[in-house]
Enzyme design. Structure first.
Site, PDB file in Angstrom:
ATOM      1  N   SER A   1      35.500 -30.144  13.029  1.00 14.57           N
ATOM      2  CA  SER A   1      35.776 -31.000  12.761  1.00 14.57           C
ATOM      3  C   SER A   1      34.905 -32.521  12.727  1.00 14.57           C
ATOM      4  O   SER A   1      34.086 -31.944  14.002  1.00 14.57           O
ATOM      5  CB  SER A   1      36.403 -31.226  14.398  1.00 14.57           C
ATOM      6  OG  SER A   1      36.688 -32.580  14.452  1.00 14.57           O
TER       7      SER A   1
ATOM      8  N   HIS B   1      43.280 -33.053   6.796  1.00 15.03           N
ATOM      9  CA  HIS B   1      43.847 -32.547   7.929  1.00 15.03           C
ATOM     10  C   HIS B   1      44.433 -34.350   7.646  1.00 15.03           C
ATOM     11  O   HIS B   1      44.590 -35.225   8.303  1.00 15.03           O
ATOM     12  CB  HIS B   1      43.926 -32.372   9.720  1.00 15.03           C
ATOM     13  CG  HIS B   1      44.823 -32.492   9.849  1.00 15.03           C
ATOM     14  ND1 HIS B   1      44.401 -32.039  11.209  1.00 15.03           N
ATOM     15  CD2 HIS B   1      46.427 -32.664  10.471  1.00 15.03           C
ATOM     16  CE1 HIS B   1      45.829 -31.659  11.827  1.00 15.03           C
ATOM     17  NE2 HIS B   1      46.568 -32.598  10.969  1.00 15.03           N
TER      18      HIS B   1
ATOM     19  N   MET C   1      47.530 -36.472   9.266  1.00 12.13           N
ATOM     20  CA  MET C   1      47.770 -37.093  10.423  1.00 12.13           C
ATOM     21  C   MET C   1      48.427 -38.231  10.218  1.00 12.13           C
ATOM     22  O   MET C   1      48.534 -38.718  11.414  1.00 12.13           O
ATOM     23  CB  MET C   1      47.309 -36.749  11.734  1.00 12.13           C
ATOM     24  CG  MET C   1      46.916 -36.004  12.394  1.00 12.13           C
ATOM     25  SD  MET C   1      46.359 -35.065  13.433  1.00 12.13           S
ATOM     26  CE  MET C   1      44.300 -35.748  13.194  1.00 12.13           C
TER      27      MET C   1
ATOM     28  N   MET D   1      49.108 -26.190  15.196  1.00  7.18           N
ATOM     29  CA  MET D   1      48.297 -27.151  16.271  1.00  7.18           C
ATOM     30  C   MET D   1      48.482 -26.627  17.619  1.00  7.18           C
ATOM     31  O   MET D   1      49.600 -26.325  18.035  1.00  7.18           O
ATOM     32  CB  MET D   1      48.682 -28.522  16.461  1.00  7.18           C
ATOM     33  CG  MET D   1      48.731 -29.463  15.054  1.00  7.18           C
ATOM     34  SD  MET D   1      46.828 -30.206  14.401  1.00  7.18           S
ATOM     35  CE  MET D   1      46.316 -30.569  15.569  1.00  7.18           C
TER      36      MET D   1
END
Length: 214
Positions: A7, A65, A67, A135
């Site tokens: 990440s 990703h 979100m 998740m």
């Protein structure tokens, strides 16, 4: 081998290029880029300008990703830089149509589920996915504790993918460390998102290899 997708949100953004070089040298497989809008999740991160800059300065595939609320509105933009492009099942977009659009734009499609969403809800969409992201924390903040319920979801998704005859990557994000990574891999995960665990490691390369060999 298990793939490692660090990440980037954990990195020091004033030293981002140095962090990219460090991650490349450590042998990571891709870069996980968390895009947060303050609506779908209660936090903000970065958008296309940062991702485009990262794309110019690394050879690693970008695992983006989203979100964000109603992500279908921005798929065409993010597909210009992403290699893997994912969105949340719960985010208000037409799921099948959005997965198809991602593939049509030349990216691999990822569907993500939050901790409260049963794995079974997305079984019908698995043929349209290249990867499913489970998740193991509530999305929006780093440094949270791994939720063991994610392991049951990984097992259920792996079993269903095999039942459908699908070659599907299973990614897990949140609380990945030396204890939880082997559990996730044993449950069927093939891609591990790690942030602070990697960036705080005394030897990042050795830690990456340890994860890849699970």
């Amino acid at each position: 081998m298990v793939k490692v997708s660090p990440s980037v949100l954990t990195a020091d953004f004033l030293e981002l290029e140095g962090a990219l070089r460090q991650l490349e040298a450590a042998g990571t497989d891709m870069l996980h880029l968390d895009v947060m809008d303050g609506l779908f999740v209660p936090n903000l991160s970065f958008g296309m300008p940062v991702i485009e800059s990262i794309k110019k300065h690394t050879r690693l595939p970008l695992d983006v990703h989203l979100m964000i609320d109603r992500p279908h509105r921005y798929i065409a933009d993010f597909a210009k830089a992403a290699d893997w492009l994912g969105f949340h099942y719960e985010a208000g977009s037409p799921v099948a149509e959005t997965l198809k659009q991602i593939r049509e734009l030349g990216c691999k499609a990822t569907l993500t589920i939050k901790p409260a969403t049963p794995a079974e809800e997305i079984f019908p969409y698995l043929p349209l996915c290249d990867m499913v992201l489970v998740m193991s924390v509530e999305p929006g903040f780093g440094g949270q504790k791994f939720m063991p319920s994610a392991l049951d979801k990984l097992r259920a998704l792996r079993a269903e993918a095999e039942r459908q005859g699908l070659s599907l990557e299973l990614e897990v994000d949140g609380g990945i460390n030396a204890e939880t990574a082997p559990q996730a891999a044993a449950a069927g995960a093939t891609v591990l998102v790690a942030g602070s665990f990697l960036f705080s490691a005394a030897d990042m390369g050795a830690t990456v290899r340890q994860l890849q060999q699970l």
